[in-house]
Design an enzyme around this catalytic site. Sequence first.
Site, PDB file in Angstrom:
ATOM      1  N   SER A  76       0.786  -1.224   0.000  1.00 65.70           N
ATOM      2  CA  SER A  76       0.000   0.000   0.000  1.00 65.70           C
ATOM      3  C   SER A  76       0.820   1.277   0.000  1.00 65.70           C
ATOM      4  O   SER A  76       0.256   2.372  -0.119  1.00 65.70           O
ATOM      5  CB  SER A  76      -0.958   0.003   1.180  1.00 65.70           C
ATOM      6  OG  SER A  76      -2.020  -0.894   0.950  1.00 65.70           O
ATOM      7  N   THR A 137      -5.901 -12.899  -5.820  1.00 63.62           N
ATOM      8  CA  THR A 137      -6.494 -13.223  -7.119  1.00 63.62           C
ATOM      9  C   THR A 137      -6.565 -11.974  -7.988  1.00 63.62           C
ATOM     10  O   THR A 137      -7.101 -10.939  -7.544  1.00 63.62           O
ATOM     11  CB  THR A 137      -7.918 -13.786  -6.946  1.00 63.62           C
ATOM     12  OG1 THR A 137      -7.853 -14.907  -6.063  1.00 63.62           O
ATOM     13  CG2 THR A 137      -8.496 -14.206  -8.283  1.00 63.62           C
ATOM     14  N   TYR A 162     -10.616   2.657   5.744  1.00 61.26           N
ATOM     15  CA  TYR A 162      -9.603   2.330   4.739  1.00 61.26           C
ATOM     16  C   TYR A 162     -10.149   1.311   3.749  1.00 61.26           C
ATOM     17  O   TYR A 162     -10.667   0.261   4.141  1.00 61.26           O
ATOM     18  CB  TYR A 162      -8.377   1.773   5.441  1.00 61.26           C
ATOM     19  CG  TYR A 162      -7.151   1.627   4.588  1.00 61.26           C
ATOM     20  CD1 TYR A 162      -6.237   2.667   4.470  1.00 61.26           C
ATOM     21  CD2 TYR A 162      -6.885   0.438   3.900  1.00 61.26           C
ATOM     22  CE1 TYR A 162      -5.091   2.530   3.701  1.00 61.26           C
ATOM     23  CE2 TYR A 162      -5.752   0.299   3.130  1.00 61.26           C
ATOM     24  CZ  TYR A 162      -4.857   1.343   3.041  1.00 61.26           C
ATOM     25  OH  TYR A 162      -3.737   1.206   2.269  1.00 61.26           O
ATOM     26  N   SER A 163     -10.035   1.618   2.461  1.00 62.96           N
ATOM     27  CA  SER A 163     -10.515   0.706   1.413  1.00 62.96           C
ATOM     28  C   SER A 163      -9.600   0.772   0.206  1.00 62.96           C
ATOM     29  O   SER A 163      -9.415   1.843  -0.389  1.00 62.96           O
ATOM     30  CB  SER A 163     -11.941   1.062   0.995  1.00 62.96           C
ATOM     31  OG  SER A 163     -12.344   0.286  -0.122  1.00 62.96           O
ATOM     32  N   ASN A 164      -9.033  -0.360  -0.168  1.00 60.06           N
ATOM     33  CA  ASN A 164      -8.162  -0.408  -1.332  1.00 60.06           C
ATOM     34  C   ASN A 164      -8.882  -0.043  -2.622  1.00 60.06           C
ATOM     35  O   ASN A 164      -8.261   0.398  -3.589  1.00 60.06           O
ATOM     36  CB  ASN A 164      -7.551  -1.806  -1.447  1.00 60.06           C
ATOM     37  CG  ASN A 164      -6.539  -2.075  -0.359  1.00 60.06           C
ATOM     38  OD1 ASN A 164      -5.431  -1.577  -0.388  1.00 60.06           O
ATOM     39  ND2 ASN A 164      -6.926  -2.857   0.646  1.00 60.06           N
ATOM     40  N   GLY A 288       2.780  -0.963   4.089  1.00 60.50           N
ATOM     41  CA  GLY A 288       2.282  -1.881   3.082  1.00 60.50           C
ATOM     42  C   GLY A 288       2.394  -3.314   3.551  1.00 60.50           C
ATOM     43  O   GLY A 288       3.452  -3.724   4.055  1.00 60.50           O
TER      44      GLY A 288
END
Length: 333
Positions: A76, A137, A162-164, A288
């Site tokens: 991250s 995946t 927090y959201s990727n 990260g």
Amino acid sequence: MPALRTLLAIPVTAALLCLNPGSAPHPGTLAEATLPLLVTQGKAPAAALLTTEGADTRFTTTNAALTPADHVRAGSITKTFVATVVLQLAAERRLDVSAPVTRYLPALAPLRDLTLRSLLTHTSGLYDFTATNHGTTPLTPAAVAALALAHARTTPGGAWAYSNTNYVLLGMIIRQVTGHSYATEVRRRIIAPLHLTGTSFPGTRTAVPRPHGPDAIRLDPRAAGAAGEVISTLPDLNRFYRALLRGRLLPPAALSAMLNTRTAQGHYGMGVFPEKLPCGITVWGHNGRIAHTYVRTAATRDGSRVMTYRVTRQLLAKGPSVEHRLLTAEFCA
């Protein structure tokens, strides 16, 4: 928690290397004495850190198999690179962080109430796609966007979560605005100007370039995309954050916006987050977690001192407390 002065009594098996050719090794610091706690208390197999202050660079490791030249998946930390490009484009008036996401991605009509700022600061409430693919995946950006549309908001009302997914959408916006991928724009705008020779966006390449540590495993980078694709080295990450916080990559107003945490209730700026230490110093950076590796960079606000450390395990036992002690030892001594 023992007082800082007692940390020097911890047995240190670290190898301290001076990276300035022709100069003598430096004496150990409190941070270097604290590093083994990531192994003994954090239960990481091995750890390493690199500190840069002025012309002085120090590398310490608990295992000689880890070197400063190692390539490492930085996860991250990719978000800081992506946020920097978005803010550069905003400074060039090619996009507006206050604009709705749908100005740049019209297909996401149900998200018309969200702005680019909400993506940058993790206040969109969008479902995190890694809850579906578990970070392993490959998913196309379009598939990530579809997951965001298919799931209810996790935190309505602009609360921080927090959201990727946010940064995958930002990667899509960079392509829409520039005609190039986020990776191409990061290479052109950051990697090349700063001569970050160990930093790359591997695309579909599953292997970590050599040299690398024993934690390097194969992973399709499309599992993380703009939220976590980057591969780098500890020296490159120090150089990047130092340049960023010294104003080499963003004009003053854009850098101030990056470090403004009000939108995210103090948790996060735009691609970076703060941590206040007991001595009153606040350090800035990102961490990260990906593919058996954990990396974190922290720096003073002016970029005068930067530290990046890595452990050969994705999650640390007692991680936050041990990390906080390490940061305190480095920046408060």
